[in-house]
Design a protein around this motif. Structure first.
Motif, PDB file in Angstrom:
ATOM      1  N   SER A  28      84.609  37.840  56.553  1.00 34.62           N
ATOM      2  CA  SER A  28      84.843  38.269  55.173  1.00 34.62           C
ATOM      3  C   SER A  28      83.541  38.459  54.406  1.00 34.62           C
ATOM      4  O   SER A  28      83.509  39.156  53.398  1.00 34.62           O
ATOM      5  CB  SER A  28      85.708  37.244  54.446  1.00 34.62           C
ATOM      6  N   GLY A  29      82.473  37.794  54.852  1.00 33.97           N
ATOM      7  CA  GLY A  29      81.224  37.803  54.107  1.00 33.97           C
ATOM      8  C   GLY A  29      81.294  36.937  52.867  1.00 33.97           C
ATOM      9  O   GLY A  29      80.363  36.899  52.078  1.00 33.97           O
ATOM     10  N   LYS A  30      82.404  36.229  52.685  1.00 34.96           N
ATOM     11  CA  LYS A  30      82.614  35.453  51.464  1.00 34.96           C
ATOM     12  C   LYS A  30      81.981  34.061  51.566  1.00 34.96           C
ATOM     13  O   LYS A  30      81.837  33.514  52.649  1.00 34.96           O
ATOM     14  CB  LYS A  30      84.106  35.314  51.178  1.00 34.96           C
ATOM     15  N   ARG A  31      81.633  33.546  50.400  1.00 37.08           N
ATOM     16  CA  ARG A  31      81.033  32.211  50.308  1.00 37.08           C
ATOM     17  C   ARG A  31      82.023  31.250  49.666  1.00 37.08           C
ATOM     18  O   ARG A  31      82.649  31.575  48.658  1.00 37.08           O
ATOM     19  CB  ARG A  31      79.761  32.269  49.459  1.00 37.08           C
ATOM     20  N   TYR A  32      82.142  30.084  50.269  1.00 40.80           N
ATOM     21  CA  TYR A  32      82.966  29.013  49.716  1.00 40.80           C
ATOM     22  C   TYR A  32      82.106  27.775  49.543  1.00 40.80           C
ATOM     23  O   TYR A  32      81.311  27.442  50.426  1.00 40.80           O
ATOM     24  CB  TYR A  32      84.145  28.700  50.640  1.00 40.80           C
ATOM     25  N   ASP A  33      82.282  27.095  48.415  1.00 35.96           N
ATOM     26  CA  ASP A  33      81.587  25.840  48.160  1.00 35.96           C
ATOM     27  C   ASP A  33      82.585  24.693  48.310  1.00 35.96           C
ATOM     28  O   ASP A  33      83.626  24.692  47.644  1.00 35.96           O
ATOM     29  CB  ASP A  33      80.997  25.821  46.744  1.00 35.96           C
ATOM     30  N   PHE A  34      82.260  23.750  49.178  1.00 37.01           N
ATOM     31  CA  PHE A  34      83.094  22.569  49.407  1.00 37.01           C
ATOM     32  C   PHE A  34      82.468  21.400  48.670  1.00 37.01           C
ATOM     33  O   PHE A  34      81.268  21.156  48.795  1.00 37.01           O
ATOM     34  CB  PHE A  34      83.217  22.291  50.908  1.00 37.01           C
ATOM     35  N   GLU A  35      83.296  20.669  47.926  1.00 37.93           N
ATOM     36  CA  GLU A  35      82.798  19.621  47.026  1.00 37.93           C
ATOM     37  C   GLU A  35      82.856  18.237  47.672  1.00 37.93           C
ATOM     38  O   GLU A  35      83.734  17.953  48.477  1.00 37.93           O
ATOM     39  CB  GLU A  35      83.639  19.622  45.743  1.00 37.93           C
ATOM     40  N   ARG A  36      81.881  17.401  47.268  1.00 37.53           N
ATOM     41  CA  ARG A  36      81.837  15.986  47.677  1.00 37.53           C
ATOM     42  C   ARG A  36      81.800  15.801  49.197  1.00 37.53           C
ATOM     43  O   ARG A  36      82.479  14.940  49.744  1.00 37.53           O
ATOM     44  CB  ARG A  36      83.015  15.217  47.070  1.00 37.53           C
ATOM     45  N   VAL A  37      80.998  16.622  49.858  1.00 32.92           N
ATOM     46  CA  VAL A  37      80.835  16.493  51.307  1.00 32.92           C
ATOM     47  C   VAL A  37      79.714  15.484  51.576  1.00 32.92           C
ATOM     48  O   VAL A  37      78.595  15.664  51.113  1.00 32.92           O
ATOM     49  CB  VAL A  37      80.484  17.854  51.941  1.00 32.92           C
ATOM     50  N   PRO A  38      80.008  14.402  52.313  1.00 31.56           N
ATOM     51  CA  PRO A  38      78.975  13.397  52.582  1.00 31.56           C
ATOM     52  C   PRO A  38      77.842  13.973  53.435  1.00 31.56           C
ATOM     53  O   PRO A  38      78.082  14.845  54.263  1.00 31.56           O
ATOM     54  CB  PRO A  38      79.721  12.307  53.361  1.00 31.56           C
ATOM     55  N   PRO A  39      76.621  13.482  53.217  1.00 26.11           N
ATOM     56  CA  PRO A  39      75.478  13.973  54.001  1.00 26.11           C
ATOM     57  C   PRO A  39      75.694  13.837  55.495  1.00 26.11           C
ATOM     58  O   PRO A  39      75.274  14.696  56.268  1.00 26.11           O
ATOM     59  CB  PRO A  39      74.308  13.096  53.536  1.00 26.11           C
ATOM     60  N   GLU A  40      76.365  12.747  55.912  1.00 23.95           N
ATOM     61  CA  GLU A  40      76.557  12.558  57.356  1.00 23.95           C
ATOM     62  C   GLU A  40      77.528  13.585  57.936  1.00 23.95           C
ATOM     63  O   GLU A  40      77.416  13.971  59.104  1.00 23.95           O
ATOM     64  CB  GLU A  40      77.008  11.133  57.675  1.00 23.95           C
ATOM     65  N   THR A  41      78.468  14.050  57.106  1.00 21.50           N
ATOM     66  CA  THR A  41      79.375  15.105  57.570  1.00 21.50           C
ATOM     67  C   THR A  41      78.610  16.403  57.774  1.00 21.50           C
ATOM     68  O   THR A  41      78.796  17.109  58.767  1.00 21.50           O
ATOM     69  CB  THR A  41      80.522  15.320  56.560  1.00 21.50           C
ATOM     70  N   TYR A  42      77.712  16.714  56.831  1.00 23.85           N
ATOM     71  CA  TYR A  42      76.912  17.930  56.984  1.00 23.85           C
ATOM     72  C   TYR A  42      75.988  17.825  58.193  1.00 23.85           C
ATOM     73  O   TYR A  42      75.827  18.790  58.941  1.00 23.85           O
ATOM     74  CB  TYR A  42      76.101  18.211  55.724  1.00 23.85           C
ATOM     75  N   ALA A  43      75.400  16.658  58.404  1.00 21.30           N
ATOM     76  CA  ALA A  43      74.511  16.471  59.554  1.00 21.30           C
ATOM     77  C   ALA A  43      75.269  16.698  60.863  1.00 21.30           C
ATOM     78  O   ALA A  43      74.777  17.360  61.780  1.00 21.30           O
ATOM     79  CB  ALA A  43      73.895  15.074  59.532  1.00 21.30           C
ATOM     80  N   ALA A  44      76.493  16.172  60.936  1.00 16.93           N
ATOM     81  CA  ALA A  44      77.310  16.362  62.138  1.00 16.93           C
ATOM     82  C   ALA A  44      77.708  17.829  62.288  1.00 16.93           C
ATOM     83  O   ALA A  44      77.739  18.367  63.399  1.00 16.93           O
ATOM     84  CB  ALA A  44      78.556  15.474  62.072  1.00 16.93           C
ATOM     85  N   PHE A  45      77.999  18.477  61.173  1.00 15.94           N
ATOM     86  CA  PHE A  45      78.366  19.895  61.170  1.00 15.94           C
ATOM     87  C   PHE A  45      77.215  20.735  61.714  1.00 15.94           C
ATOM     88  O   PHE A  45      77.398  21.580  62.582  1.00 15.94           O
ATOM     89  CB  PHE A  45      78.724  20.297  59.744  1.00 15.94           C
TER      90      PHE A  45
END
Length: 70
Positions: A28-45
């Protein structure tokens, strides 16, 4: 071919101060912002072998999100 680029996710950005994870999708080329994501979740992602699968299992439907207009 050492890189494993996701087929569904174009790029991601994360702001630790606001805990907002921004995800751009290839199709889609679309951007979504996800709120309150823990740093460790992003690191695993980031280190996930298959980002699309990790996103579906651990982020989609787990965090509030909003679409960012172009």
């Amino acid at each position: 071919m050492g890189r494993h680029a996701s087929t569904s996710i174009k790029k991601t950005e994360y702001d630790p101060s606001t805990r907002i994870l921004s995800v751009w999708f290839v199709a889609s080329g679309k951007r979504y912002d996800f709120e309150r994501v823990p740093p460790e979740t992003y690191a695993a992602f980031r280190s996930a072998f298959v980002k699309g699968r990790f996103f579906n299992d651990h982020i989609r439907n787990h965090f509030r999100y909003r679409r960012i207009p172009d």
